[in-house]
Design a protein around this motif. Structure first.
Motif, PDB file in Angstrom:
ATOM      1  N   ASN A 153      43.980  -2.903 -13.876  1.00  0.00           N
ATOM      2  CA  ASN A 153      45.057  -3.365 -14.750  1.00  0.00           C
ATOM      3  C   ASN A 153      45.349  -2.332 -15.825  1.00  0.00           C
ATOM      4  N   GLU A 156      46.823  -6.403 -19.373  1.00  0.00           N
ATOM      5  CA  GLU A 156      46.093  -7.558 -18.855  1.00  0.00           C
ATOM      6  C   GLU A 156      46.824  -8.211 -17.687  1.00  0.00           C
ATOM      7  N   HIS A 157      46.148  -8.252 -16.548  1.00  0.00           N
ATOM      8  CA  HIS A 157      46.599  -8.963 -15.345  1.00  0.00           C
ATOM      9  C   HIS A 157      47.877  -8.401 -14.721  1.00  0.00           C
ATOM     10  N   ASP A 158      48.366  -7.240 -15.191  1.00  0.00           N
ATOM     11  CA  ASP A 158      49.629  -6.795 -14.610  1.00  0.00           C
ATOM     12  C   ASP A 158      49.497  -6.369 -13.151  1.00  0.00           C
ATOM     13  N   ASN A 160      46.831  -7.642 -11.278  1.00  0.00           N
ATOM     14  CA  ASN A 160      46.056  -8.737 -10.651  1.00  0.00           C
ATOM     15  C   ASN A 160      44.738  -8.241 -10.057  1.00  0.00           C
ATOM     16  N   TYR A 161      44.037  -7.377 -10.813  1.00  0.00           N
ATOM     17  CA  TYR A 161      42.789  -6.783 -10.332  1.00  0.00           C
ATOM     18  C   TYR A 161      41.803  -7.870  -9.878  1.00  0.00           C
ATOM     19  N   GLN A 163      42.229 -10.151  -7.880  1.00  0.00           N
ATOM     20  CA  GLN A 163      42.872 -11.419  -7.537  1.00  0.00           C
ATOM     21  C   GLN A 163      43.198 -11.415  -6.028  1.00  0.00           C
TER      22      GLN A 163
END
Length: 438
Positions: A153, A156-158, A160-161, A163
């Motif tokens: 990432n 944050e979460h951009d 989706n590490y 995921q």
């Protein structure tokens, strides 16, 4: 006679049909092919779209985009028929950027399963004889993937590490093959995948609404296939006999056998399969078993005997003797033998008895015993065979009370007067004839 022939024909035909049915089943089973195949491949999986800006796969300035080995698979295939089958596989792909290609770094990990139908195109188009060791398969079906973003990432979460989401769609592909041993072949596979559920871009970000639920991937791989089964040949190249052709050949063979059974070699009106004396003299009456009629059992067919008696009444005693000599010397009194045998057949000793009777009634006469053979075998063997037959007949006459000095063995050897390819004709020359001398 007609009733006996008809019943016998029906019986023989029934037995022949049953035997042929078993033979067809056996041939069909022996021509079966190996239906199971396992395969393993390694190659390059390339995500075509979607990507967010700054991310892409491959190197646009190098040959073929600088291929990388990032796709691995194993699969098992079962051919329902020589042309059509099904295949299930397990796949692993790691789609990422090429170093120094200009793309921002990313990594997408996929673990997937496939269920596909397979078509052996070489058999479908009937070109297997033309292609020889080459082959061609088409395949297509469903693929379900577990996609896990391994792109770090930036915020944050951009991306989706770590995921994971489950996606799937349709795949189609083509696999040229080359068989380099009986069971082992190498294949080149090109597969296109179109997902109808894919929220991730290949770089791990979520795709735009206009690209959502739509992803594409191309996989090019090289692998080996190994054929499993009791036959030595790879199932994709096995020789498959047409079952309809087997049935037609079996039917032709049955018809040919029936025609052979109905042959009448000696033209006496009795088919060969019923004829116990398959070499009766033409024009002489025979019974239902094909034996020349001899009611008084004196060793001479009745019609031949009546002919002699009639001739005797119309001529003097000398001319009667001359007539008998002429009939004997022209081959009407004959003894026959089975193939490669020197002992007369059971139904052929009547001719020997006729000569014995003649010699006893004519004590000054002597006879040449002439041995013959057919053309099967070498000249030396046939000369020995014809001599052995004449010697065997001489021995019988000596034991029947005829002085050996009145009996002379003559060897003719091979009789080439008949068609060597005809078994019925060859029966007529496996014989001993006689020449009466005063």
């Amino acid at each position: 006679m007609k009733k006996i022939t008809l019943v016998s024909l029906l019986l023989v035909t029934t037995i022949s049909v049953n035997a042929q049915d078993k033979e067809v089943k056996k041939d069909t089973a022996s021509s079966d092919f190996n239906k199971w195949t396992i395969e393993a491949t390694v190659g390059q999986a390339k995500g075509v779209k979607p990507y967010s800006k700054g991310y892409y796969s491959g190197d646009p300035v190098t040959f073929l985009g600088k291929p990388q080995a990032n796709s691995f698979s194993v699969a098992a295939r079962y051919m329902i028929s020589p042309k059509f089958g099904v295949k299930a596989g397990l796949h692993y792909e790691e789609i990422k950027n090429i170093k120094n290609s200009g793309s921002l770094p990313f990594k997408m990990q996929q673990i997937g399963i496939t269920l596909q139908g397979v078509v052996n195109a070489t058999r479908l188009f009937d070109i297997q004889d033309d292609l020889g060791r080459f082959g061609l398969l088409f395949h297509g079906g469903l693929k379900i993937d577990q996609m896990t973003s391994k792109t770090k990432n930036i915020i944050e979460h951009d991306h989706n590490y770590n995921q994971t989401e489950y996606n799937g769609g349709l795949i189609v592909g083509v696999s040229p093959q080359f068989r380099f041993s009986n069971r082992l072949a190498v294949l080149l596979d090109i597969t296109i995948q179109n997902n109808f559920r894919q929220h991730f871009n290949w770089d791990g970000t979520y795709s735009n609404l206009d690209n959502n639920l739509n992803g594409q991937q191309v996989t090019t791989s090289l692998g080996l296939t190994y054929s499993l089964g009791r036959n030595k040949m790879h199932g994709d190249w096995a020789v498959i006999r047409d079952k309809n052709l087997d049935q037609i050949e079996a039917l032709d063979k049955r018809v040919g056998e029936v025609e052979t059974l109905m042959n009448d070699t000696d033209k006496d009106g009795v088919p060969d399969y019923l004829d116990q004396e398959n070499n009766s003299v033409a024009g002489v009456a025979v019974d239902t078993r094909g034996k020349m009629v001899d009611i008084n059992r004196n060793g001479v067919p009745d019609e031949l005997e009546r002919y002699i008696e009639k001739t005797s009444k119309e001529s003097s005693e000398k001319s009667n003797s001359d007539t008998i000599k002429r009939l004997v010397n022209e081959g009407y009194v004959t003894t026959y033998f089975d193939t490669a045998k020197v002992n007369p057949t059971n139904v052929s000793t009547e001719g020997i008895d006729f000569i014995r009777t003649y010699l006893k009634n004519n004590p000054t006469a002597s006879v040449d015993i002439v041995g013959h053979a057919d053309e099967i075998g070498s000249n030396e063997r046939n000369n020995a065979l014809s001599k052995g037959r004449a010697e065997a007949v001489k021995a019988i006459l000596v034991k029947a009370g005829i002085d050996a000095s009145r009996l002379h063995v003559v060897t003719i050897g091979e009789d080439t007067s008949v068609d060597v390819d005809s078994e019925g004709a060859r029966k007529l020359v496996r014989r001993v004839t006689f020449k009466i001398k005063e």
